[in-house]
Design a protein around this motif. Structure first.
Motif, PDB file in Angstrom:
ATOM      1  N   GLN A 186       6.925  17.187 -23.689  1.00 53.50           N
ATOM      2  CA  GLN A 186       6.305  16.680 -22.455  1.00 53.50           C
ATOM      3  C   GLN A 186       7.146  17.016 -21.223  1.00 53.50           C
ATOM      4  OE1 GLN A 186       3.325  15.103 -22.190  1.00 53.50           O
ATOM      5  NE2 GLN A 186       2.979  15.354 -24.371  1.00 53.50           N
ATOM      6  N   GLY A 187       8.435  16.658 -21.287  1.00 49.62           N
ATOM      7  CA  GLY A 187       9.282  16.769 -20.092  1.00 49.62           C
ATOM      8  C   GLY A 187       9.754  18.181 -19.810  1.00 49.62           C
ATOM      9  N   ASN A 188      10.140  18.910 -20.860  1.00 47.82           N
ATOM     10  CA  ASN A 188      10.823  20.182 -20.646  1.00 47.82           C
ATOM     11  C   ASN A 188       9.905  21.393 -20.766  1.00 47.82           C
ATOM     12  OD1 ASN A 188      12.873  18.309 -20.734  1.00 47.82           O
ATOM     13  ND2 ASN A 188      14.189  19.460 -22.099  1.00 47.82           N
ATOM     14  N   ILE A 189       8.882  21.294 -21.612  1.00 51.46           N
ATOM     15  CA  ILE A 189       8.034  22.473 -21.845  1.00 51.46           C
ATOM     16  C   ILE A 189       6.777  22.365 -20.977  1.00 51.46           C
ATOM     17  CG2 ILE A 189       6.696  23.715 -23.596  1.00 51.46           C
ATOM     18  CD1 ILE A 189       8.973  23.129 -25.569  1.00 51.46           C
ATOM     19  N   ILE A 190       5.985  21.318 -21.191  1.00 48.68           N
ATOM     20  CA  ILE A 190       4.811  21.133 -20.317  1.00 48.68           C
ATOM     21  C   ILE A 190       5.280  20.889 -18.887  1.00 48.68           C
ATOM     22  CG2 ILE A 190       2.813  19.635 -19.867  1.00 48.68           C
ATOM     23  CD1 ILE A 190       2.680  19.210 -22.945  1.00 48.68           C
ATOM     24  N   LEU A 195       6.864  14.696 -15.007  1.00 46.19           N
ATOM     25  CA  LEU A 195       6.708  16.161 -15.049  1.00 46.19           C
ATOM     26  C   LEU A 195       5.541  16.589 -15.940  1.00 46.19           C
ATOM     27  CD1 LEU A 195      10.504  16.938 -15.267  1.00 46.19           C
ATOM     28  CD2 LEU A 195       8.984  17.780 -13.449  1.00 46.19           C
ATOM     29  N   ALA A 196       5.169  15.744 -16.889  1.00 48.83           N
ATOM     30  CA  ALA A 196       4.063  16.086 -17.787  1.00 48.83           C
ATOM     31  C   ALA A 196       2.698  15.912 -17.130  1.00 48.83           C
ATOM     32  CB  ALA A 196       4.148  15.225 -19.041  1.00 48.83           C
ATOM     33  N   ASP A 197       2.664  15.333 -15.938  1.00 51.81           N
ATOM     34  CA  ASP A 197       1.406  15.051 -15.228  1.00 51.81           C
ATOM     35  C   ASP A 197       1.190  16.142 -14.167  1.00 51.81           C
ATOM     36  OD1 ASP A 197      -0.492  14.138 -13.399  1.00 51.81           O
ATOM     37  OD2 ASP A 197       0.180  12.054 -13.484  1.00 51.81           O
ATOM     38  N   ALA A 198       0.283  17.061 -14.463  1.00 50.72           N
ATOM     39  CA  ALA A 198       0.114  18.246 -13.605  1.00 50.72           C
ATOM     40  C   ALA A 198      -0.249  17.874 -12.167  1.00 50.72           C
ATOM     41  CB  ALA A 198      -0.944  19.178 -14.201  1.00 50.72           C
ATOM     42  N   ALA A 199      -1.114  16.891 -12.003  1.00 47.56           N
ATOM     43  CA  ALA A 199      -1.533  16.516 -10.644  1.00 47.56           C
ATOM     44  C   ALA A 199      -0.366  15.914  -9.862  1.00 47.56           C
ATOM     45  CB  ALA A 199      -2.695  15.520 -10.720  1.00 47.56           C
ATOM     46  N   ALA A 200       0.420  15.082 -10.554  1.00 51.11           N
ATOM     47  CA  ALA A 200       1.581  14.473  -9.888  1.00 51.11           C
ATOM     48  C   ALA A 200       2.609  15.546  -9.512  1.00 51.11           C
ATOM     49  CB  ALA A 200       2.213  13.425 -10.801  1.00 51.11           C
ATOM     50  N   VAL A 201       2.791  16.522 -10.386  1.00 50.10           N
ATOM     51  CA  VAL A 201       3.759  17.599 -10.106  1.00 50.10           C
ATOM     52  C   VAL A 201       3.264  18.463  -8.943  1.00 50.10           C
ATOM     53  CG1 VAL A 201       4.826  19.687 -11.078  1.00 50.10           C
ATOM     54  CG2 VAL A 201       4.718  17.588 -12.434  1.00 50.10           C
ATOM     55  N   LYS A 248      14.959  24.696 -23.331  1.00 49.38           N
ATOM     56  CA  LYS A 248      15.577  25.339 -22.168  1.00 49.38           C
ATOM     57  C   LYS A 248      15.384  26.870 -22.242  1.00 49.38           C
ATOM     58  CE  LYS A 248      17.291  21.706 -20.051  1.00 49.38           C
ATOM     59  NZ  LYS A 248      16.906  21.295 -18.704  1.00 49.38           N
ATOM     60  N   ALA A 249      15.403  27.422 -23.460  1.00 47.48           N
ATOM     61  CA  ALA A 249      15.118  28.854 -23.622  1.00 47.48           C
ATOM     62  C   ALA A 249      13.690  29.143 -23.177  1.00 47.48           C
ATOM     63  CB  ALA A 249      15.338  29.267 -25.075  1.00 47.48           C
ATOM     64  N   PHE A 250      12.771  28.225 -23.480  1.00 52.59           N
ATOM     65  CA  PHE A 250      11.392  28.367 -23.004  1.00 52.59           C
ATOM     66  C   PHE A 250      11.367  28.387 -21.478  1.00 52.59           C
ATOM     67  CE2 PHE A 250       7.578  26.422 -21.268  1.00 52.59           C
ATOM     68  CZ  PHE A 250       6.578  27.213 -21.805  1.00 52.59           C
ATOM     69  N   GLY A 251      12.092  27.480 -20.861  1.00 48.94           N
ATOM     70  CA  GLY A 251      12.142  27.428 -19.390  1.00 48.94           C
ATOM     71  C   GLY A 251      12.670  28.731 -18.805  1.00 48.94           C
ATOM     72  N   GLU A 252      13.675  29.309 -19.462  1.00 52.09           N
ATOM     73  CA  GLU A 252      14.218  30.590 -18.979  1.00 52.09           C
ATOM     74  C   GLU A 252      13.156  31.697 -19.085  1.00 52.09           C
ATOM     75  OE1 GLU A 252      17.924  31.576 -20.852  1.00 52.09           O
ATOM     76  OE2 GLU A 252      18.983  29.877 -19.943  1.00 52.09           O
ATOM     77  N   ASP A 253      12.453  31.746 -20.210  1.00 49.14           N
ATOM     78  CA  ASP A 253      11.421  32.782 -20.384  1.00 49.14           C
ATOM     79  C   ASP A 253      10.237  32.551 -19.449  1.00 49.14           C
ATOM     80  OD1 ASP A 253      12.811  34.202 -22.228  1.00 49.14           O
ATOM     81  OD2 ASP A 253      11.600  33.617 -23.956  1.00 49.14           O
ATOM     82  N   LEU A 254       9.854  31.284 -19.295  1.00 52.04           N
ATOM     83  CA  LEU A 254       8.751  30.947 -18.394  1.00 52.04           C
ATOM     84  C   LEU A 254       9.077  31.406 -16.968  1.00 52.04           C
ATOM     85  CD1 LEU A 254       6.058  29.092 -18.205  1.00 52.04           C
ATOM     86  CD2 LEU A 254       7.631  27.416 -17.224  1.00 52.04           C
ATOM     87  N   SER A 255      10.295  31.130 -16.547  1.00 51.14           N
ATOM     88  CA  SER A 255      10.663  31.509 -15.179  1.00 51.14           C
ATOM     89  C   SER A 255      10.723  33.026 -15.024  1.00 51.14           C
ATOM     90  CB  SER A 255      11.989  30.852 -14.774  1.00 51.14           C
ATOM     91  OG  SER A 255      13.044  31.269 -15.605  1.00 51.14           O
ATOM     92  N   ARG A 256      11.084  33.722 -16.089  1.00 53.49           N
ATOM     93  CA  ARG A 256      11.076  35.193 -16.021  1.00 53.49           C
ATOM     94  C   ARG A 256       9.637  35.703 -15.861  1.00 53.49           C
ATOM     95  NH1 ARG A 256      14.966  38.849 -17.357  1.00 53.49           N
ATOM     96  NH2 ARG A 256      16.141  37.393 -18.637  1.00 53.49           N
ATOM     97  N   LEU A 257       8.697  35.095 -16.587  1.00 53.13           N
ATOM     98  CA  LEU A 257       7.282  35.472 -16.448  1.00 53.13           C
ATOM     99  C   LEU A 257       6.807  35.253 -15.006  1.00 53.13           C
ATOM    100  CD1 LEU A 257       4.450  36.193 -17.560  1.00 53.13           C
ATOM    101  CD2 LEU A 257       4.204  33.784 -18.197  1.00 53.13           C
ATOM    102  N   TYR A 258       7.178  34.111 -14.434  1.00 56.52           N
ATOM    103  CA  TYR A 258       6.719  33.823 -13.065  1.00 56.52           C
ATOM    104  C   TYR A 258       7.436  34.703 -12.040  1.00 56.52           C
ATOM    105  CZ  TYR A 258       3.458  30.129 -14.162  1.00 56.52           C
ATOM    106  OH  TYR A 258       2.353  29.454 -14.619  1.00 56.52           O
TER     107      TYR A 258
END
Ligand code: NAI
Ligand code: 15L
Length: 276
Positions: free
Chosen positions: A88-92, A55-61, A143-153
């Motif tokens: 690496q795994g959860n934020i990036i 998940l940390a590899d943007a091209a692979a994702v 995980k709170a970051f993931g929730e906020d990130l998804s709200r932004l998107y």
């Protein structure tokens, strides 16, 4: 009601505990199930594709996401631990996933958030999705970051997300705390199906729990998703009480919703069993 409303679904974290539990179940939701993980988990079966990606590899994702209609995002670090793998795994990793979703026009995501976003609420409090996060560690914070990130998107790009704050999803509840937090695998699948099929999902925060008599979470803010749990931890109650002792109410892990996670850190090397 048909639940097969998507042509191609992506399941990340496919080699993990919940990935394995969902692999067969999710085939009912799509024509093709694309499975992804960092670790090798064997060959694709009929109706499946396998894409290994960090998940940390943007091209692979980007390659992993290209061509799918919706995503069930379970991949990443699933317990408290050192910050670098969580970063690496959860934020990036979450950022890479949403960027790829934006570029490839994916419109719906089910994000495996965690009860540890709110682990520092007390076990004598009932909270809703409107209560502010109170993460109990670096993992919960990611995980709170993931929730906020998804709200932004969602706000900026209209990508709908269900942030499912999963309680404890295992074959059976393992201790007294999990009588409140347990989510059966079948109910997890029902909840994901509800998130994938509801006409308007928006950006929703939903507690991932079965129909347990004792609970700390009020899911009334997510009635629009139509999730109706059909299992309950209550059938395990007598057996768990018989094999466990009364909680020490001076122990933070018995006071707070996050259980042992509230004491784990900041750099432990622990397994889920040790901190439950
Ligand atoms: P797990 O640890 O068994 O599975 C996670 C999977 O993610 C593993 O197969 C791992 O290889 C993969 N992964 C880790 N880092 C990665 C990376 N950088 N790139 C690609 N893949 C990576 O966890 P489990 O129990 O299956 O949980 C799945 C998801 O649900 C996780 O996001 C977890 O945080 C969340 N969750 C699970 C709960 C549970 O009770 N099982 C409770 C709350 C949240
Ligand atoms: C989680 O977020 C973990 O991923 C899982 O392994 C369990 O420990 C669960 O929370 C829990 O709180 O029981």
């Amino acid at each position: 009601m048909t639940i097969k409303v998507h042509e191609k679904l992506l399941l990340t974290g496919a080699a993990g505990g919940l990935g394995k539990a969902l692999r067969q179940r999710l085939k009912a939701n799509c024509t093709t199930l694309r499975l992804s993980d960092l670790q090798d988990f064997g060959a694709a079966e009929a109706g499946e594709e396998v894409v290994l990606a960090n998940l940390a590899d943007a091209a692979a994702v980007d390659a992993m996401v290209k061509g799918v209609d919706a995503i069930i995002h379970l991949g990443g670090i699933s317990v408290e631990g050192p910050f670098t793998p969580i970063l690496q795994g959860n934020i990036i990793g979450a950022y890479n996933l949403y960027e790829a979703a934006r570029k490839h026009g994916v419109k719906r995501v089910v994000f495996a958030s965690s009860n540890h976003v709110v682990g520092f609420y007390r076990q004598d409090q009932t909270i809703t999705a409107d209560d502010p996060p109170r993460p109990d560690g670096l993992y919960g914070l990611s995980k709170a970051f993931g929730e906020d990130l998804s709200r932004l998107y969602f706000d900026r790009y209209g990508i709908e997300t269900a942030c499912v704050r999963i309680g404890s999803s295992f074959e059976e509840p393992r201790d007294r705390r999990m009588l409140a937090t347990w989510l059966s695998f079948d109910d997890l699948h029902r909840l994901i199906t509800a998130c994938l099929t509801t006409p308007v999902l928006g950006h929703s925060i939903i507690f991932g729990m079965s129909d347990n008599a004792v609970t700390w979470w009020d899911n009334s803010r997510s009635r629009h998703v139509g999730y109706v749990p059909q299992d309950s931890s209550d059938v395990f109650r007598d057996a768990i009480y018989a094999r466990t002792s009364s909680p020490d109410l001076n122990d933070p892990s018995a006071i707070y919703q996050g259980g042992g996670f509230v004491k784990a850190g900041p750099f432990p090397d622990v397994s889920p069993d040790k901190v439950a």
